[in-house]
Design a protein around this motif. Sequence first.
Motif, PDB file in Angstrom:
ATOM      1  N   LEU A 191       0.794  -1.405   0.000  1.00 14.04           N
ATOM      2  CA  LEU A 191       0.040  -0.113   0.020  1.00 14.04           C
ATOM      3  C   LEU A 191       0.724   1.051  -0.091  1.00 14.04           C
ATOM      4  CD1 LEU A 191      -2.904  -1.224   2.541  1.00 14.04           C
ATOM      5  CD2 LEU A 191      -2.770  -0.994   0.114  1.00 14.04           C
TER       6      LEU A 191
ATOM      7  N   GLN B 144       3.649   1.256  -1.431  1.00 12.40           N
ATOM      8  CA  GLN B 144       4.379   1.342  -2.790  1.00 12.40           C
ATOM      9  C   GLN B 144       5.864   1.172  -2.428  1.00 12.40           C
ATOM     10  OE1 GLN B 144       3.041   3.947  -5.671  1.00 12.40           O
ATOM     11  NE2 GLN B 144       0.772   3.260  -5.296  1.00 12.40           N
TER      12      GLN B 144
ATOM     13  N   PHE C 240       6.999  -4.787  -5.850  1.00 13.52           N
ATOM     14  CA  PHE C 240       6.178  -3.886  -6.288  1.00 13.52           C
ATOM     15  C   PHE C 240       6.934  -2.629  -6.976  1.00 13.52           C
ATOM     16  CE2 PHE C 240       2.602  -0.686  -6.146  1.00 13.52           C
ATOM     17  CZ  PHE C 240       1.734  -1.185  -6.996  1.00 13.52           C
ATOM     18  N   SER C 241       7.842  -2.063  -6.100  1.00 14.59           N
ATOM     19  CA  SER C 241       8.317  -0.862  -6.923  1.00 14.59           C
ATOM     20  C   SER C 241       9.161  -1.198  -8.125  1.00 14.59           C
ATOM     21  CB  SER C 241       9.301  -0.192  -5.786  1.00 14.59           C
ATOM     22  OG  SER C 241      10.371  -1.115  -5.282  1.00 14.59           O
TER      23      SER C 241
ATOM     24  N   LYS D 217       6.510  -1.209 -10.799  1.00 10.73           N
ATOM     25  CA  LYS D 217       5.810  -0.341 -11.178  1.00 10.73           C
ATOM     26  C   LYS D 217       6.737   0.557 -11.857  1.00 10.73           C
ATOM     27  CE  LYS D 217       3.586   3.841  -8.858  1.00 10.73           C
ATOM     28  NZ  LYS D 217       3.103   4.367  -7.788  1.00 10.73           N
TER      29      LYS D 217
ATOM     30  N   ILE E 261      -5.347  -4.889  -5.236  1.00 10.15           N
ATOM     31  CA  ILE E 261      -5.861  -3.894  -6.105  1.00 10.15           C
ATOM     32  C   ILE E 261      -4.833  -3.043  -6.796  1.00 10.15           C
ATOM     33  CG2 ILE E 261      -6.859  -2.113  -4.693  1.00 10.15           C
ATOM     34  CD1 ILE E 261      -8.690  -3.212  -7.729  1.00 10.15           C
ATOM     35  N   ASP E 262      -4.190  -2.654  -6.137  1.00 11.35           N
ATOM     36  CA  ASP E 262      -2.999  -1.543  -6.758  1.00 11.35           C
ATOM     37  C   ASP E 262      -2.191  -2.366  -7.721  1.00 11.35           C
ATOM     38  OD1 ASP E 262      -3.699   0.406  -5.092  1.00 11.35           O
ATOM     39  OD2 ASP E 262      -2.038   0.202  -3.711  1.00 11.35           O
ATOM     40  N   TYR E 263      -1.676  -3.598  -7.442  1.00  8.88           N
ATOM     41  CA  TYR E 263      -0.942  -4.409  -8.329  1.00  8.88           C
ATOM     42  C   TYR E 263      -1.850  -4.832  -9.685  1.00  8.88           C
ATOM     43  CZ  TYR E 263       2.106  -8.145  -9.999  1.00  8.88           C
ATOM     44  OH  TYR E 263       3.019  -8.878 -10.710  1.00  8.88           O
TER      45      TYR E 263
ATOM     46  N   ASN F 297      -4.383  -3.288 -10.942  1.00  5.74           N
ATOM     47  CA  ASN F 297      -4.640  -2.024 -11.620  1.00  5.74           C
ATOM     48  C   ASN F 297      -3.649  -1.519 -12.693  1.00  5.74           C
ATOM     49  OD1 ASN F 297      -6.279   0.401 -12.049  1.00  5.74           O
ATOM     50  ND2 ASN F 297      -5.068   1.641 -10.917  1.00  5.74           N
ATOM     51  N   LEU F 298      -2.376  -1.709 -11.888  1.00  9.84           N
ATOM     52  CA  LEU F 298      -0.903  -1.334 -12.709  1.00  9.84           C
ATOM     53  C   LEU F 298      -0.907  -2.467 -13.839  1.00  9.84           C
ATOM     54  CD1 LEU F 298       1.922   0.068 -12.800  1.00  9.84           C
ATOM     55  CD2 LEU F 298       2.714  -1.885 -11.177  1.00  9.84           C
TER      56      LEU F 298
END
Length: 70
Positions: free
Chosen positions: A11, A13, A18-19, A22, A58-60, A62-63
């Motif tokens: 969350l 980031q 994840f970074s 991204k 959701i963030d992952y 969505n990306l």
Amino acid sequence: MFIFNNLSLLLAQQGYYFSSVKQNTSKFVKPCSKKIIEWIKSLKEGKQTVFLLTNSFIDYTNLLMNYAVG
């Protein structure tokens, strides 16, 4: 398989996985072909229910989906 053990890192980031995805999404994700996108649209236009089922955050998701499908 990578498992997020700390939701707050995702969350915020932070963290490595994840970074990295991204910052350099094109290294990890291939854009979806136009043929597949047109097929999905044709399903929706034909009154079919189209949805994405995932157990990812959701963030992952969505990306990845924004990059792959637009």
